[in-house]
Design a protein around this motif. Structure first.
Motif, PDB file in Angstrom:
ATOM      1  N   LEU A 178       1.158  -1.007   0.409  1.00  0.00           N
ATOM      2  CA  LEU A 178       0.219  -0.205   0.120  1.00  0.00           C
ATOM      3  C   LEU A 178       0.722   1.252  -0.045  1.00  0.00           C
ATOM      4  CD1 LEU A 178      -2.861  -0.163   2.608  1.00  0.00           C
ATOM      5  CD2 LEU A 178      -2.866  -1.135  -0.184  1.00  0.00           C
ATOM      6  N   VAL A 179       1.749   1.832   0.705  1.00  0.00           N
ATOM      7  CA  VAL A 179       2.817   2.583   1.151  1.00  0.00           C
ATOM      8  C   VAL A 179       3.213   3.368  -0.332  1.00  0.00           C
ATOM      9  CG1 VAL A 179       5.094   3.322   0.902  1.00  0.00           C
ATOM     10  CG2 VAL A 179       3.504   2.253   3.075  1.00  0.00           C
ATOM     11  N   PRO A 180       3.687   1.876  -1.538  1.00  0.00           N
ATOM     12  CA  PRO A 180       4.060   2.951  -3.167  1.00  0.00           C
ATOM     13  C   PRO A 180       3.102   3.565  -3.307  1.00  0.00           C
ATOM     14  CG  PRO A 180       4.906   0.518  -2.481  1.00  0.00           C
ATOM     15  CD  PRO A 180       3.977   1.049  -1.025  1.00  0.00           C
ATOM     16  N   TYR A 181       2.046   2.610  -3.194  1.00  0.00           N
ATOM     17  CA  TYR A 181       0.369   3.274  -3.902  1.00  0.00           C
ATOM     18  C   TYR A 181       0.359   4.228  -3.416  1.00  0.00           C
ATOM     19  CZ  TYR A 181      -3.621   2.165  -6.259  1.00  0.00           C
ATOM     20  OH  TYR A 181      -5.240   2.100  -7.385  1.00  0.00           O
ATOM     21  N   LEU A 182      -0.152   4.309  -2.508  1.00  0.00           N
ATOM     22  CA  LEU A 182      -0.403   5.504  -2.021  1.00  0.00           C
ATOM     23  C   LEU A 182      -0.358   6.301  -2.277  1.00  0.00           C
ATOM     24  CD1 LEU A 182      -3.017   7.031  -0.574  1.00  0.00           C
ATOM     25  CD2 LEU A 182      -1.471   6.589   1.762  1.00  0.00           C
ATOM     26  N   ALA A 183       1.660   6.441  -2.038  1.00  0.00           N
ATOM     27  CA  ALA A 183       2.362   8.150  -2.396  1.00  0.00           C
ATOM     28  C   ALA A 183       2.722   7.974  -3.531  1.00  0.00           C
ATOM     29  CB  ALA A 183       3.727   7.446  -1.802  1.00  0.00           C
ATOM     30  N   GLY A 184       1.972   7.402  -4.502  1.00  0.00           N
ATOM     31  CA  GLY A 184       2.409   7.183  -6.428  1.00  0.00           C
ATOM     32  C   GLY A 184       0.687   8.276  -5.479  1.00  0.00           C
ATOM     33  N   LEU A 185      -0.166   7.559  -5.442  1.00  0.00           N
ATOM     34  CA  LEU A 185      -1.815   8.690  -6.300  1.00  0.00           C
ATOM     35  C   LEU A 185      -1.411   9.599  -5.227  1.00  0.00           C
ATOM     36  CD1 LEU A 185      -4.216   5.891  -5.220  1.00  0.00           C
ATOM     37  CD2 LEU A 185      -3.616   6.773  -7.454  1.00  0.00           C
ATOM     38  N   ALA A 186      -0.836  10.202  -4.491  1.00  0.00           N
ATOM     39  CA  ALA A 186      -0.533  11.324  -3.274  1.00  0.00           C
ATOM     40  C   ALA A 186       0.489  12.113  -3.911  1.00  0.00           C
ATOM     41  CB  ALA A 186      -0.234  11.001  -1.938  1.00  0.00           C
ATOM     42  N   VAL A 187       1.602  11.696  -4.763  1.00  0.00           N
ATOM     43  CA  VAL A 187       2.516  12.635  -5.507  1.00  0.00           C
ATOM     44  C   VAL A 187       1.739  12.877  -6.622  1.00  0.00           C
ATOM     45  CG1 VAL A 187       4.177  12.339  -7.092  1.00  0.00           C
ATOM     46  CG2 VAL A 187       4.346  11.745  -4.298  1.00  0.00           C
ATOM     47  N   SER A 188       0.830  11.720  -7.386  1.00  0.00           N
ATOM     48  CA  SER A 188      -0.234  12.468  -8.661  1.00  0.00           C
ATOM     49  C   SER A 188      -0.782  13.381  -8.203  1.00  0.00           C
ATOM     50  CB  SER A 188      -1.116  11.297  -8.876  1.00  0.00           C
ATOM     51  OG  SER A 188      -1.662  11.210  -9.978  1.00  0.00           O
ATOM     52  N   SER A 189      -1.672  13.594  -7.361  1.00  0.00           N
ATOM     53  CA  SER A 189      -2.941  14.660  -6.785  1.00  0.00           C
ATOM     54  C   SER A 189      -1.496  15.770  -7.103  1.00  0.00           C
ATOM     55  CB  SER A 189      -3.114  14.683  -5.697  1.00  0.00           C
ATOM     56  OG  SER A 189      -4.243  13.357  -5.287  1.00  0.00           O
ATOM     57  N   GLY A 190      -0.375  15.391  -6.016  1.00  0.00           N
ATOM     58  CA  GLY A 190       0.390  17.349  -6.101  1.00  0.00           C
ATOM     59  C   GLY A 190       0.292  17.622  -7.129  1.00  0.00           C
ATOM     60  N   VAL A 210      -1.134   2.253   8.955  1.00  0.00           N
ATOM     61  CA  VAL A 210       0.213   2.585   9.341  1.00  0.00           C
ATOM     62  C   VAL A 210       0.869   2.737   7.893  1.00  0.00           C
ATOM     63  CG1 VAL A 210       2.617   1.366   9.569  1.00  0.00           C
ATOM     64  CG2 VAL A 210       0.269   0.451  11.230  1.00  0.00           C
ATOM     65  N   SER A 211       0.106   2.589   7.026  1.00  0.00           N
ATOM     66  CA  SER A 211       0.253   2.960   5.239  1.00  0.00           C
ATOM     67  C   SER A 211       0.271   4.299   5.629  1.00  0.00           C
ATOM     68  CB  SER A 211      -0.171   1.938   4.370  1.00  0.00           C
ATOM     69  OG  SER A 211      -0.196   1.263   4.810  1.00  0.00           O
ATOM     70  N   LEU A 212      -1.079   4.719   6.014  1.00  0.00           N
ATOM     71  CA  LEU A 212      -1.668   6.569   5.805  1.00  0.00           C
ATOM     72  C   LEU A 212      -0.377   7.028   6.096  1.00  0.00           C
ATOM     73  CD1 LEU A 212      -3.276   7.884   4.863  1.00  0.00           C
ATOM     74  CD2 LEU A 212      -4.517   7.644   6.636  1.00  0.00           C
ATOM     75  N   LEU A 213       0.007   6.500   7.891  1.00  0.00           N
ATOM     76  CA  LEU A 213       1.346   7.330   8.363  1.00  0.00           C
ATOM     77  C   LEU A 213       2.499   6.877   7.652  1.00  0.00           C
ATOM     78  CD1 LEU A 213       0.161   7.158  12.111  1.00  0.00           C
ATOM     79  CD2 LEU A 213      -0.409   9.131  11.234  1.00  0.00           C
ATOM     80  N   GLY A 214       2.423   6.159   7.195  1.00  0.00           N
ATOM     81  CA  GLY A 214       4.195   5.994   6.564  1.00  0.00           C
ATOM     82  C   GLY A 214       4.251   7.209   5.274  1.00  0.00           C
ATOM     83  N   VAL A 215       3.201   7.093   4.553  1.00  0.00           N
ATOM     84  CA  VAL A 215       3.585   8.188   3.129  1.00  0.00           C
ATOM     85  C   VAL A 215       3.165   9.291   3.453  1.00  0.00           C
ATOM     86  CG1 VAL A 215       2.158   8.500   1.359  1.00  0.00           C
ATOM     87  CG2 VAL A 215       2.888   6.162   1.871  1.00  0.00           C
ATOM     88  N   PHE A 216       2.940   9.797   4.208  1.00  0.00           N
ATOM     89  CA  PHE A 216       2.435  11.052   5.022  1.00  0.00           C
ATOM     90  C   PHE A 216       4.122  11.194   5.844  1.00  0.00           C
ATOM     91  CE2 PHE A 216       1.575  14.120   8.827  1.00  0.00           C
ATOM     92  CZ  PHE A 216       1.626  15.617   8.285  1.00  0.00           C
ATOM     93  N   VAL A 217       5.099  10.252   6.850  1.00  0.00           N
ATOM     94  CA  VAL A 217       5.800  10.524   6.968  1.00  0.00           C
ATOM     95  C   VAL A 217       6.864  10.883   5.734  1.00  0.00           C
ATOM     96  CG1 VAL A 217       7.796   9.803   8.093  1.00  0.00           C
ATOM     97  CG2 VAL A 217       5.454   9.845   9.411  1.00  0.00           C
ATOM     98  N   TRP A 218       7.241  10.151   5.348  1.00  0.00           N
ATOM     99  CA  TRP A 218       7.659   9.790   3.653  1.00  0.00           C
ATOM    100  C   TRP A 218       7.429  11.065   2.557  1.00  0.00           C
ATOM    101  CZ3 TRP A 218       8.452   4.595   1.059  1.00  0.00           C
ATOM    102  CH2 TRP A 218       9.660   4.299   0.639  1.00  0.00           C
ATOM    103  N   LEU A 219       7.244  11.780   3.319  1.00  0.00           N
ATOM    104  CA  LEU A 219       6.555  11.871   1.303  1.00  0.00           C
ATOM    105  C   LEU A 219       6.398  13.761   2.555  1.00  0.00           C
ATOM    106  CD1 LEU A 219       3.317  11.068  -0.855  1.00  0.00           C
ATOM    107  CD2 LEU A 219       6.218  11.372  -1.181  1.00  0.00           C
ATOM    108  N   ARG A 220       6.117  14.105   3.517  1.00  0.00           N
ATOM    109  CA  ARG A 220       6.261  15.570   4.075  1.00  0.00           C
ATOM    110  C   ARG A 220       7.358  15.756   4.785  1.00  0.00           C
ATOM    111  NH1 ARG A 220       1.989  19.621   7.001  1.00  0.00           N
ATOM    112  NH2 ARG A 220       1.656  19.623   4.525  1.00  0.00           N
ATOM    113  N   TRP A 221       8.151  14.808   5.937  1.00  0.00           N
ATOM    114  CA  TRP A 221       8.839  15.366   6.665  1.00  0.00           C
ATOM    115  C   TRP A 221      10.484  14.343   6.157  1.00  0.00           C
ATOM    116  CZ3 TRP A 221       6.131  13.003  11.319  1.00  0.00           C
ATOM    117  CH2 TRP A 221       4.969  14.302  11.706  1.00  0.00           C
ATOM    118  N   LEU A 222      10.253  13.303   5.054  1.00  0.00           N
ATOM    119  CA  LEU A 222      11.811  12.950   4.819  1.00  0.00           C
ATOM    120  C   LEU A 222      11.152  13.599   2.957  1.00  0.00           C
ATOM    121  CD1 LEU A 222      11.087   8.999   5.637  1.00  0.00           C
ATOM    122  CD2 LEU A 222      12.632  10.311   6.932  1.00  0.00           C
ATOM    123  N   ASN A 223      10.526  14.084   2.729  1.00  0.00           N
ATOM    124  CA  ASN A 223      10.525  14.933   1.390  1.00  0.00           C
ATOM    125  C   ASN A 223      10.811  13.555   0.295  1.00  0.00           C
ATOM    126  OD1 ASN A 223      10.089  17.233  -0.773  1.00  0.00           O
ATOM    127  ND2 ASN A 223      12.144  17.331  -0.910  1.00  0.00           N
ATOM    128  N   GLY A 224       9.800  13.259   0.607  1.00  0.00           N
ATOM    129  CA  GLY A 224      10.168  11.793  -0.856  1.00  0.00           C
ATOM    130  C   GLY A 224      10.861  11.018  -1.042  1.00  0.00           C
TER     131      GLY A 224
END
Lengths: 397, 96
Positions: free
Chosen positions: A33-45, A323-337
């Motif tokens: 789920l993490v890479p999938y949601l990260a992809g969708l989140a970046v796509s929306s951004g 956990v996936s949602l929080l993981g993606v949030f941390v990865w994209l916001r605090w670790l800047n992807g």
């Protein structure tokens, strides 16, 4: 009701009874789920930034076509477009590709007339370039980091021009949180860009601004009256006009992702996820089969066993989604992807030196919960049902 | 007692979950959006796709810059997938 809650609560016991199995199942779902949601989140951004690009861009973009591919437009065309009724302004622009530095960094060079840009802007550290062929540049944050450039840095000649190659000066750096497309940009005056590409008298596109409601009429008039221009030597130049509406139509299509391999890839991964969950939930775990056999032997009905399994799946999938949602949030916001941005944004490094855009929209998040539930429940319920519908003696064997 | 705890947890957990999701999905990047607008006004509309340069596919950076993908070998089987910037694109948009 009390019995229902007791049976449902036994689903929580089932999670505690096989901690390794619970961890593996949740882990497998999270990894999917993490890479999938990260992809969708970046796509929306990206879509949000693209919407601004369309909204604050010109009404019409006029470029030339040669052999079916985009070509430069002769500048006299700008004068002819300006004469069309409804046109308020025509701005020539150069957008080209250059390489810089010993590592041959790819750069997008954009040139606009200096009198068509504001004197100051908040999105640049430093100042904007001056008019004419001053060879002053504003550079993107990723490029500045890779080439160790800062305001005041000098760039040795990086192009060939018979009139002479010049040293260029960096006068400003785009802020890293401005836009993703500033990352590898060199922004300069139209004259400097024409000098760099040694191609005066042409623009890559003409940006046409119209009075409100005149876009369609102006577009038709451009294609009718100046669509086929005779070239100086021979042949004709055909014009291509892209309007704001043409781009807005693409947003609806982009959201569907139907033709992208991104979704196809994850569809296969989801299937593998279901198989993994099935193995960890019973088909490959004989201890769990024996446990279900024991429950049946002590008087549990098949629907109660399934309810127990349903609650177990629900808790596991909800935990994995959260956990996936929080993981993606941390990865994209605090670790800047970190690293993952390079997969989704071509041209970004392992550590992006620009702010990676993302949006965690409600629909993708709901989709995440749904997919997680489908993966865990399909894998778990099927194996549970198989174990629960055979005689207890066989399940306990 | 145990049933009450479970019922409480069954209400509290989804509530917390929904609040957390709402918090995470709230758009809090207003400053960035304003700067992005300023950038777009400065460059007069640049960028559309998930690509940062023009090294391979102008169309993937911005469909205003190119009529289509230069690596699109349509009639060849899988010809549309030769462009690596399209193959795994998170923001797919078709040619006109």
């Amino acid at each position: 009701m009390g019995k229902f809650v007791t049976v449902a609560a036994s689903g929580l016991d089932a999670i505690r009874l096989h901690p390794l199995r619970s961890l593996v199942t949740s882990g497998a779902v999270i990894v999917i789920l993490v890479p999938y949601l990260a992809g969708l989140a970046v796509s929306s951004g990206i879509q949000q930034e693209a919407e601004e690009s369309v909204q604050f861009g010109a009404d019409l973009y006029v470029s030339a076509l040669e052999f079916g591919r985009t070509a430069a437009v002769p500048l006299p065309v700008a004068e002819r477009v300006r004469e069309i009724d409804g046109v308020t302004d025509v701005v020539p622009r150069i957008v080209g590709h250059v390489v810089l530095g010993k590592d041959r960094e790819n750069v997008v060079l954009v040139g606009l007339p200096a009198n068509k840009i504001p004197p100051a802007t908040a999105c640049v550290d430093g100042r904007l370039f001056q008019n004419g062929t001053s060879n002053e540049f504003v550079v993107g944050s990723e490029l500045a980091h890779r080439l160790h450039l800062k305001s005041g840095s000098l760039i040795p000649p990086f192009y060939k021009n018979p009139q002479g190659d010049r040293v260029s000066k960096v006068v400003g750096i785009f802020k890293s949180d401005v836009s993703i497309w500033q990352a590898r940009l060199m922004f300069t005056s139209f004259e400097t860009a024409a000098h760099v590409f040694d191609n005066s008298g042409f623009a890559t596109d003409l940006l046409v601004y119209c009075r409100p409601g005149y876009e369609v009429a102006v577009r038709k008039e451009i294609l009718r009256s100046i669509s086929d221009l005779p070239k100086p030597d021979s042949g004709t130049i055909h014009l291509r006009v892209i309007g704001r509406q043409d781009l807005e139509i693409r947003f609806a299509r982009a959201l569907l992702h139907h033709e992208g391999i991104f979704n196809l890839h994850f569809l296969l991964v989801f299937v593998v996820g279901i198989a993994v969950t099935a193995v960890t939930s019973g088909i490959g775990l004989s201890e769990r089969r024996r446990e279900i056999g024991t429950l049946k032997a002590t008087g549990w009905q098949t629907d109660e066993v399934l309810l127990r399994s349903l609650v177990e799946s629900l808790v596991l999938s909800t935990t994995a989604s959260l956990v996936s949602l929080l993981g993606v949030f941390v990865w994209l916001r605090w670790l800047n992807g970190f690293w993952i941005a390079g997969l989704f944004l071509s041209g970004a490094g392992v550590v992006p030196h620009f702010e990676v855009p993302y949006r965690l929209m409600p629909i993708p998040v709901l989709l995440l919960f749904l997919i997680s539930l489908v993966i865990v429940m399909t894998g778990t319920l099927y194996s549970t049902w198989r174990a629960a519908t055979v005689p207890p003696s066989e399940a306990m064997r | 007692m145990r049933q009450r705890t479970i019922s409480g947890a069954a209400v509290a957990l989804p509530t917390l979950l929904i609040l957390g999701v709402l918090w995470l999905t709230t758009d809090s990047d207003r400053d960035r959006r304003e700067q992005s607008r300023e950038f777009q006004q400065l460059t007069r509309g640049l960028g559309f796709g998930p690509v940062l340069d023009l090294s391979e596919c102008d169309f993937s950076l911005d469909p205003r810059l190119a009529a289509g993908c230069p690596l699109d070998l349509g009639p060849v089987a899988g010809g549309k997938c030769f462009c690596r910037q399209h193959t795994f694109s998170v923001f797919f948009y078709s040619e006109p």
